[in-house]
Enzyme design. Structure first.
Site: not given
Length: 498
Positions: A12, A15, A41, A48-49, A77, A336
């Site tokens: 889960g 992804a 699991i 988070e970015a 952002k 990045e």
């Protein structure tokens, strides 16, 4: 009625549930989609970015931006503030916006370099609205008719939960349970089923490995080779901790270099994400944690969590009837903010090449080739930040400053040093503006520059550059504060948990 192809997603998190939602949203009439995961699991959940490509990805799949931001406590952002990367005490912002106005003959920075040679032109950052807005804590999605280039800071755990709800409404079946074994056909080499605890079996036609760093399907079961890049990107650990917010969220991510590594600071509406990336070759886990906790503001709301990883990729992320998405396909450190982007582009690529007929060979080759090019583009851009440091205050930075680098990056740096020429990578991920901001920000100044700027008399060049600065300043004055814009665009109720 034609039988649907059965697709099994193993794992889960961001992804897995991104994969489930996208397949169900666009291909559910042709696919039966089952996601297998275990509540026992955990997921990594600290990514988070993001980068601006996420906006287009959401548009592809009909995700409402305001709803997404409210559900994930997101902020905007405009770029990344790199502090102490070139040398201690210096900083620069890699923004998402265009810098000045380029021509077909030369990039804007070439005209700016000519201006600097003539004693005018100011700072490169004066020519970018997104960069100036980041510095002043301002934001809007648009100013006049112009859209700003932006991405998001978000709660990745909340994002996965939200996508799970949407996926299940679209018909995705979730199966709870640990995977004990993967059955592979001895003749074809294809995966046929996942064997779960309590003697349960989930059979399928096509499998997607979203099992994280473990790579249970592609790595363990199919034994696809992992290409180790740790000689170029030595970091293999990260501490992560969340804190209460201490003020209005800024519209940028901070990447703060320390002698032992670098620290991230990611502001959400309800809290702040913090972490420290480091290498166990040069620093102990205890010393890294002390560095992180000694350099955060605000009361911690979670226990620090240690993540261990190896930088690199699976040579072939699609092998037989299995594709790896996310960490199962490899990992490049989060400098990045490219991890979620790589999930998204892999999914779009898979959906473009999906083997509805069962024939996979040509699609597999194309998928793997495009994915390799993309990963190499990200790899080179990340290495650039480290290689071009001028720091010599620790083993960590001395290693990076003196190491060998990939030929593709060495070629790019030599040309920029020689004449300032920059080009986009093969997958058009990092534009010329990004390369220019980071190379100049890290102190790499070209010996020469293009002669396009000399086609104008200096007075005319100055007039045009001054006009660009004025235009940026005028747009900047129209922008509200980041906090004020969030309050009217996508506010969330303050949460007491994560």
């Amino acid at each position: 009625m034609e039988k649907k192809m059965r697709v099994i997603i193993a794992g889960g998190g961001t992804a897995g549930w991104t994969t489930a939602h996208c397949l169900a949203k666009r291909l559910s009439n042709m696919l039966e989609i089952i996601l297998v995961e275990s509540d026992q699991i955990g997921t990594v959940g600290v990514g988070e970015a993001t980068i601006p490509t996420m906006r287009r990805f959401h548009q592809f799949f009909g995700i409402d931006e305001r709803e997404f931001m409210r559900e994930t406590q997101a902020t905007f952002k405009l770029g990344i503030d790199f502090v102490n990367w070139s040398k201690p005490g210096e900083s620069y912002i890699h923004s998402f916006g265009d810098i000045g106005e380029s021509t077909w003959l030369a990039g804007f920075h070439q005209y700016w370099l000519e201006a600097k040679a003539n004693g005018f032109g100011g700072s490169l950052e004066d020519y970018c609205l997104e960069l100036k807005a980041a510095q002043e804590g301002k934001f809007a999605t648009k100013v006049g008719d112009k859209s700003l280039a932006y991405a998001f800071h978000m709660n990745a755990t909340a994002y996965a939960k939200w996508l799970r709800k949407k996926s299940e409404l679209l018909g995705v079946q979730r199966v709870e349970g640990k995977i004990n074994e993967i059955t592979v056909d001895p003749v074809t080499g294809n995966i046929t089923s996942l064997e779960l605890e309590h003697d349960r079996q989930v059979a399928g036609d096509f499998f997607i490995d979203c099992s994280g760093f473990r790579g249970l399907l592609l790595g363990d079961a199919l034994d696809v080779e992992f290409e180790d890049w740790s000689h170029w990107i030595a970091s293999d650990r990260a501490w992560a901790v969340q804190t209460k917010k201490t003020g209005p969220p800024v519209p940028y991510t901070s990447a703060i270099a320390h002698p032992i590594g670098w620290q991230w600071h990611i502001p959400l509406q309800t809290r702040t994400g913090n972490g420290l990336v480091f290498s166990s070759k040069f620093c102990s886990e205890d010393d890294a944690l002390k560095t992180l906790l000694g350099n955060i503001t605000g009361e911690t709301t979670t226990e620090p969590r240690l993540l261990k990883f190896k930088t690199g990729r699976r040579i072939n992320p699609w092998h037989k009837n299995c594709v790896a998405i996310g960490l199962a396909s490899g990992f490049i450190e989060p400098l990045e903010s490219t991890s979620i982007h790589l999930i998204n582009t892999s999914l779009v690529r898979l959906m473009n090449l999906f083997p509805f007929s069962g024939e996979m060979e040509s699609s597999t080759e194309r998928f793997n080739r495009e994915t390799r090019l993309e990963w190499e583009a990200v790899r080179d851009f990340i290495i650039l930040h480290y290689k071009q440091t001028q720091r010599d205050d620790s083993e960590f930075w001395n290693y990076y400053r003196t190491m060998d680098i990939p030929d593709s990056l060495a070629h790019r740096l030599e040309i920029f040093k020689e004449n300032g020429y920059v080009w986009e990578d093969e997958v058009n991920l990092f534009r010329t503006h990004s390369w220019v901001q980071v190379m100049l920000g890290q102190g790499l100044i070209p010996k020469n520059h293009h002669g396009a700027g000399r086609m104008l008399p200096p007075k005319e060049l100055k007039r045009q550059l001054d006009g660009m600065i004025t235009s940026v300043d005028q747009d900047l004055a129209k922008l509200p504060s980041h906090s004020d814009f969030i309050k009217q665009y996508c506010p969330v109720v303050e949460l007491s948990d994560n």
